[in-house]
Design a protein around this motif. Sequence first.
Motif, short mmCIF file in Angstrom:
data_model
loop_
_atom_site.label_atom_id
_atom_site.label_comp_id
_atom_site.label_asym_id
_atom_site.label_seq_id
_atom_site.Cartn_x
_atom_site.Cartn_y
_atom_site.Cartn_z
N ASP A 1 -15.91 29.12 56.32
CA ASP A 1 -14.60 28.84 55.83
C ASP A 1 -13.73 27.94 56.55
O ASP A 1 -12.77 27.26 56.12
N ARG B 1 -15.11 21.78 56.47
CA ARG B 1 -15.30 21.27 55.17
C ARG B 1 -16.85 20.97 54.89
O ARG B 1 -17.31 20.51 55.85
N SER C 1 -19.38 21.99 48.94
CA SER C 1 -18.26 22.47 48.18
C SER C 1 -17.88 21.63 47.13
O SER C 1 -17.18 21.83 46.02
N THR D 1 -21.90 26.14 49.20
CA THR D 1 -21.98 25.44 47.99
C THR D 1 -20.77 25.88 47.05
O THR D 1 -20.70 25.30 45.78
N ILE E 1 -16.82 26.33 45.67
CA ILE E 1 -15.39 25.99 45.77
C ILE E 1 -14.76 27.01 46.58
O ILE E 1 -15.01 28.16 46.48
N ARG E 2 -13.83 26.48 47.75
CA ARG E 2 -13.18 27.28 48.54
C ARG E 2 -12.46 28.51 47.75
O ARG E 2 -12.58 29.69 48.13
N ARG F 1 -14.36 31.35 46.48
CA ARG F 1 -15.42 32.26 47.30
C ARG F 1 -15.07 33.79 47.09
O ARG F 1 -13.66 33.82 47.00
#
Length: 204
Positions: free
Chosen positions: A106, A109, A113, A186, A188-189, A192
Amino acid sequence: MKLRLPGRRSASDTTPDAAAVTPHGSTAIGTTGKGRPTPRRNQAQGRRTGPVPPPPTTRKEAYKRMREQQAAGRGSSRAAAARGDDSALPARDRGPVRRLVRDVVDARRNAGSFFLAVAALVLVGYFIPVPAVQSYTVFVWFAFFLVIIGDSFLLGRKIKAKVQERFPDTDQKMRSLIWYGVSRATMIRRWRFPKPQVPLGAEV
């Protein structure tokens, strides 16, 4: 021998009980029969949780109330899991080692993502009936896969270094931890789960 007149009490009957006399000679006031002090008004009001709801009158109402209670319990458990509370997390996410892996992922980058965004563009390119666009789409898709492989390799090395530094005696397999981090990378933030606990660029 002393005669006792009717309607009169003896001195022993009118004497206060020794258990009810305080050390200063006065009788204890504010104690209940169980020997506990009488609760104050604010304490008694603080324990009140409102009127007790009446029992359900029909089976349908009972099922509805049970579903509401279960939904409330699931909501609180999910909120605790989203915060990273180990007691509410599934087995694969528990422990300080897994938390460290999540923080490593986290804090950077990750190329993975953008997987969904690039996959959507490639899918649109396939439906365009222009050979040049379709060939470019295949090239972009192949190049992006190479980028993901390279970025995942770097991420795996970083996870391995951090775990060996912080938890050199862990019994968890390094391959499993690396796969755990790569699969999280993999996503998207904002999607998660558990939610990220560190900002981007943080030093883990």
